[in-house]
Design an enzyme around this catalytic site. Sequence first.
Site, PDB file in Angstrom:
ATOM      1  N   ASN A 136       0.782  -1.590  -0.459  1.00 16.97           N
ATOM      2  CA  ASN A 136       0.070  -0.314   0.133  1.00 16.97           C
ATOM      3  C   ASN A 136       0.773   1.005   0.045  1.00 16.97           C
ATOM      4  OD1 ASN A 136      -2.441   1.312   0.293  1.00 16.97           O
ATOM      5  ND2 ASN A 136      -2.351   2.013   2.285  1.00 16.97           N
ATOM      6  N   PHE A 156       5.039  -0.334  12.071  1.00 14.59           N
ATOM      7  CA  PHE A 156       3.584   0.129  11.558  1.00 14.59           C
ATOM      8  C   PHE A 156       3.023  -1.213  10.011  1.00 14.59           C
ATOM      9  CE2 PHE A 156       6.255   3.767  11.751  1.00 14.59           C
ATOM     10  CZ  PHE A 156       5.483   4.856  12.226  1.00 14.59           C
ATOM     11  N   SER A 182      -4.989   2.101  17.646  1.00 17.97           N
ATOM     12  CA  SER A 182      -5.805   2.686  16.955  1.00 17.97           C
ATOM     13  C   SER A 182      -7.136   3.398  18.268  1.00 17.97           C
ATOM     14  CB  SER A 182      -6.532   2.114  16.004  1.00 17.97           C
ATOM     15  OG  SER A 182      -7.146   2.866  15.075  1.00 17.97           O
ATOM     16  N   TYR A 189     -10.966  -4.929  11.708  1.00 14.40           N
ATOM     17  CA  TYR A 189     -10.000  -4.351  11.311  1.00 14.40           C
ATOM     18  C   TYR A 189      -9.407  -4.553  13.227  1.00 14.40           C
ATOM     19  CZ  TYR A 189      -7.012  -0.143  12.007  1.00 14.40           C
ATOM     20  OH  TYR A 189      -6.466   0.662  12.690  1.00 14.40           O
ATOM     21  N   LYS A 201      -6.266  -5.231  15.434  1.00 16.89           N
ATOM     22  CA  LYS A 201      -5.214  -4.203  17.215  1.00 16.89           C
ATOM     23  C   LYS A 201      -5.544  -4.966  18.433  1.00 16.89           C
ATOM     24  CE  LYS A 201      -3.757  -1.433  13.803  1.00 16.89           C
ATOM     25  NZ  LYS A 201      -2.883  -1.610  13.422  1.00 16.89           N
ATOM     26  N   LEU A 238     -11.638  11.110   5.888  1.00 20.76           N
ATOM     27  CA  LEU A 238     -12.640  12.096   5.425  1.00 20.76           C
ATOM     28  C   LEU A 238     -11.667  13.254   4.658  1.00 20.76           C
ATOM     29  CD1 LEU A 238     -15.124  14.094   5.545  1.00 20.76           C
ATOM     30  CD2 LEU A 238     -14.413  15.110   7.510  1.00 20.76           C
ATOM     31  N   ARG A 254     -14.872  14.415  15.482  1.00 17.01           N
ATOM     32  CA  ARG A 254     -13.620  13.599  15.754  1.00 17.01           C
ATOM     33  C   ARG A 254     -12.362  13.582  16.068  1.00 17.01           C
ATOM     34  NH1 ARG A 254     -17.232  10.735  14.853  1.00 17.01           N
ATOM     35  NH2 ARG A 254     -16.974   8.734  13.252  1.00 17.01           N
ATOM     36  N   GLY A 260     -22.349   2.068  11.514  1.00 15.90           N
ATOM     37  CA  GLY A 260     -20.679   1.834  12.450  1.00 15.90           C
ATOM     38  C   GLY A 260     -19.711   3.047  12.649  1.00 15.90           C
TER      39      GLY A 260
HETATM   40  P1  NAD Z   1      -0.547   2.964   5.298  1.00 13.11           P
HETATM   41  O1  NAD Z   1      -1.518   1.701   4.718  1.00 13.11           O
HETATM   42  O2  NAD Z   1      -0.128   3.454   4.407  1.00 13.11           O
HETATM   43  O3  NAD Z   1       1.123   2.207   5.400  1.00 13.11           O
HETATM   44  C1  NAD Z   1       0.766   0.469   6.055  1.00 13.11           C
HETATM   45  C2  NAD Z   1       2.036   0.150   5.511  1.00 13.11           C
HETATM   46  O4  NAD Z   1       2.657  -1.218   5.799  1.00 13.11           O
HETATM   47  C3  NAD Z   1       2.892   0.414   4.390  1.00 13.11           C
HETATM   48  O5  NAD Z   1       3.544   0.853   3.380  1.00 13.11           O
HETATM   49  C4  NAD Z   1       2.786  -1.419   3.205  1.00 13.11           C
HETATM   50  O6  NAD Z   1       2.980  -1.622   1.969  1.00 13.11           O
HETATM   51  C5  NAD Z   1       3.290  -2.062   4.491  1.00 13.11           C
HETATM   52  N1  NAD Z   1       2.400  -3.102   4.894  1.00 13.11           N
HETATM   53  C6  NAD Z   1       1.310  -3.731   4.471  1.00 13.11           C
HETATM   54  N2  NAD Z   1       1.279  -5.097   5.231  1.00 13.11           N
HETATM   55  C7  NAD Z   1       2.245  -5.171   5.149  1.00 13.11           C
HETATM   56  C8  NAD Z   1       3.084  -6.527   5.485  1.00 13.11           C
HETATM   57  N3  NAD Z   1       2.104  -7.869   6.063  1.00 13.11           N
HETATM   58  N4  NAD Z   1       4.065  -6.590   4.868  1.00 13.11           N
HETATM   59  C9  NAD Z   1       5.308  -5.210   5.112  1.00 13.11           C
HETATM   60  N5  NAD Z   1       4.656  -4.181   5.090  1.00 13.11           N
HETATM   61  C10 NAD Z   1       3.170  -4.338   5.077  1.00 13.11           C
HETATM   62  O7  NAD Z   1      -1.141   3.019   7.192  1.00 13.11           O
HETATM   63  P2  NAD Z   1      -0.839   4.007   7.719  1.00 13.11           P
HETATM   64  O8  NAD Z   1      -1.828   5.328   7.672  1.00 13.11           O
HETATM   65  O9  NAD Z   1       0.619   5.019   7.662  1.00 13.11           O
HETATM   66  O10 NAD Z   1      -0.961   3.695   8.948  1.00 13.11           O
HETATM   67  C11 NAD Z   1      -0.108   2.982   9.623  1.00 13.11           C
HETATM   68  C12 NAD Z   1       0.139   1.829  11.126  1.00 13.11           C
HETATM   69  O11 NAD Z   1      -1.332   3.160  11.882  1.00 13.11           O
HETATM   70  C13 NAD Z   1      -1.080   0.667  10.686  1.00 13.11           C
HETATM   71  O12 NAD Z   1      -1.599  -0.201  11.313  1.00 13.11           O
HETATM   72  C14 NAD Z   1      -2.834   1.043  10.936  1.00 13.11           C
HETATM   73  O13 NAD Z   1      -3.902   0.332  11.503  1.00 13.11           O
HETATM   74  C15 NAD Z   1      -2.606   2.434  12.132  1.00 13.11           C
HETATM   75  N6  NAD Z   1      -3.264   3.269  12.248  1.00 13.11           N
HETATM   76  C16 NAD Z   1      -3.187   4.087  11.324  1.00 13.11           C
HETATM   77  C17 NAD Z   1      -4.897   5.170  11.186  1.00 13.11           C
HETATM   78  C18 NAD Z   1      -4.696   6.240  10.371  1.00 13.11           C
HETATM   79  O14 NAD Z   1      -5.986   6.346   9.727  1.00 13.11           O
HETATM   80  N7  NAD Z   1      -3.929   6.311   9.195  1.00 13.11           N
HETATM   81  C19 NAD Z   1      -5.295   5.328  12.705  1.00 13.11           C
HETATM   82  C20 NAD Z   1      -5.101   4.256  13.418  1.00 13.11           C
HETATM   83  C21 NAD Z   1      -3.686   3.952  13.482  1.00 13.11           C
HETATM   84  C1  WQD Z   2     -14.486  10.623  10.000  1.00 10.01           C
HETATM   85  C2  WQD Z   2     -15.764  11.815  10.292  1.00 10.01           C
HETATM   86  C3  WQD Z   2     -17.500  10.410   8.961  1.00 10.01           C
HETATM   87  C4  WQD Z   2     -15.790  10.420   4.951  1.00 10.01           C
HETATM   88  C5  WQD Z   2     -11.214   5.600  11.171  1.00 10.01           C
HETATM   89  C6  WQD Z   2     -11.158   4.153  11.454  1.00 10.01           C
HETATM   90  C7  WQD Z   2     -10.122   4.221  12.269  1.00 10.01           C
HETATM   91  C8  WQD Z   2      -8.833   4.428  12.066  1.00 10.01           C
HETATM   92  C9  WQD Z   2      -9.492   6.409  11.576  1.00 10.01           C
HETATM   93  C10 WQD Z   2      -7.221   3.508  11.511  1.00 10.01           C
HETATM   94  C11 WQD Z   2     -16.712  10.412   9.438  1.00 10.01           C
HETATM   95  C12 WQD Z   2     -17.270  11.462   8.272  1.00 10.01           C
HETATM   96  C13 WQD Z   2     -15.806  10.696   5.960  1.00 10.01           C
HETATM   97  C14 WQD Z   2     -16.384  10.584   3.788  1.00 10.01           C
HETATM   98  C15 WQD Z   2     -17.307  11.568   5.798  1.00 10.01           C
HETATM   99  N1  WQD Z   2      -8.222   3.945  11.537  1.00 10.01           N
HETATM  100  N2  WQD Z   2     -16.724  11.154   6.041  1.00 10.01           N
HETATM  101  N3  WQD Z   2     -17.603  11.713   4.528  1.00 10.01           N
HETATM  102  O1  WQD Z   2     -14.208   6.512  10.684  1.00 10.01           O
HETATM  103  O2  WQD Z   2     -13.236   8.138  12.198  1.00 10.01           O
HETATM  104  O3  WQD Z   2     -11.856   6.277  11.519  1.00 10.01           O
HETATM  105  O4  WQD Z   2     -10.169   5.830  10.422  1.00 10.01           O
HETATM  106  O5  WQD Z   2      -7.149   2.752  12.766  1.00 10.01           O
HETATM  107  O6  WQD Z   2      -9.964   3.009  12.883  1.00 10.01           O
HETATM  108  O7  WQD Z   2     -12.702   4.123  11.389  1.00 10.01           O
HETATM  109  O8  WQD Z   2     -12.684   8.211  10.191  1.00 10.01           O
HETATM  110  O9  WQD Z   2     -11.547   9.743   8.232  1.00 10.01           O
HETATM  111  O10 WQD Z   2     -13.428   7.649   7.488  1.00 10.01           O
HETATM  112  O11 WQD Z   2     -14.266   9.703   9.199  1.00 10.01           O
HETATM  113  O12 WQD Z   2     -18.915  12.550   6.322  1.00 10.01           O
HETATM  114  O13 WQD Z   2     -16.563  10.749   2.676  1.00 10.01           O
HETATM  115  O14 WQD Z   2     -16.167  12.232   8.388  1.00 10.01           O
HETATM  116  O15 WQD Z   2     -19.300   9.851   9.275  1.00 10.01           O
HETATM  117  O16 WQD Z   2     -17.793  11.238  10.919  1.00 10.01           O
HETATM  118  P1  WQD Z   2     -12.757   6.794  11.123  1.00 10.01           P
HETATM  119  P2  WQD Z   2     -13.034   8.722   8.747  1.00 10.01           P
END
Ligand code: NAD
Ligand code: WQD
Length: 341
Positions: A36, A81, A125, A149, A153, A200, A231, A294
Amino acid sequence: MSKILVTGGAGYIGSHTCVELLGAGHEITVFDNLCNSQPEALARVQRIADKSLHFVQGDIRDRVALLQALRTSGATAVIHFAGLKAVGDSVKDPLSYYDNNVVGTACLLSAMAECGVKTLVFSSSATVYGDPQFLPLTEDHRLCATNPYGQTKLVIEGMLQDLYRSDPDWRIGILRYFNPVGAHVSGLIGEDPQGPPNNLLPFVAQVAVGRRAFLSVWGDDYDTPDGTGVRDYIHVVDLAQGHVKALARLQAQAQCLVVNLGTGIGYSVLDMVRAFEQASGKPVPYKVAPRRSGDVASNYADPTLAFEQLGWRAERGLETMCADAWRWQNANPNGYTVVAN
Ligand code: NAD
Ligand code: WQD
């Protein structure tokens, strides 16, 4: 100054954290299967930091590759990550989420144990809190997953707690991120979702840049000041800096640390739309659509513990989050992919 293995370091949060780690003087090896992300992100990380890093293309479920990367890099700590993160995909295909996230993490931990590397910072998360029972969310809020998902976690957090109980030499940091947004101030790295964004802010940014016609606002009848979801959006550079601080804390003392990384401030969907219009000078047309299944009304952190434990707090406000996200989006309308004219 340490040698650190960064799994998933080519991704959105990982790439920003690599910049901060290099800036703090650490030597890093990124271990990523690029499922990704794109290698261009790492080229740009090195440009920003004006330092080089090592890259290994590999999967965290490949124990042999992990052992080799740990040994060759001489890493004394891992920031983890790597994982899949799309809630909707996890509902459709839960097994690939358990395999990638849970099996992958178990594989990583056993490879670390074999190499005697016992310091780990893990990307958890706020999703582990499920539907909030009270706000702001403190770390002792009950844990509950509402989708596969989130369940991965929760399982990983439990695995890490069990590991620490079995061997208190481990140094483990569980960081519960709220909603990461924004980009590095250079505009060189940022979030580059493949396909229509689930989150979003990247969706809003693609509307502003003209890649999409309008935003669907999922519900305006929540019990919030303007009826849209609230949020805790946190600038990705603040988040990245939290990892550097967590690592330093763990290096100073063996422990299993669990902290929220958020700002403590909640903004609604319409707050975000208005702030983005202001930052970009572009209109962001939207249509109100039914609620997304959800979703909860409001979700925001109590970030007090992160300040007490890490001396960390978020410094960048909403205006900076939107301005930086826009600089990245405007300079890279198709993300890291170069589209021929
Ligand atoms: P991202 O997808 O941009 O980064 C994840 C990276 O991990 C990517 O580069 C992907 O290629 C790599 N990857 C996935 N599976 C792999 C595997 N099996 N082996 C090696 N590499 C692998 O996502 P991000 O937004 O940077 O998120 C990073 C971490 O933070 C994730 O664990 C995600 O669950 C967590 N997280 C993200 C958010 C968010 O909203 N972005 C919120 C809370 C937690
Ligand atoms: C934010 C707000 C939507 C898109 C998700 C995952 C969470 C974490 C972070 C990894 C909400 C609204 C969104 C759109 C909208 N990821 N929205 N139109 O749902 O808080 O969290 O990302 O761990 O696990 O669930 O973030 O950015 O999707 O939404 O109105 O096209 O924006 O309903 O109120 P969320 P989000």
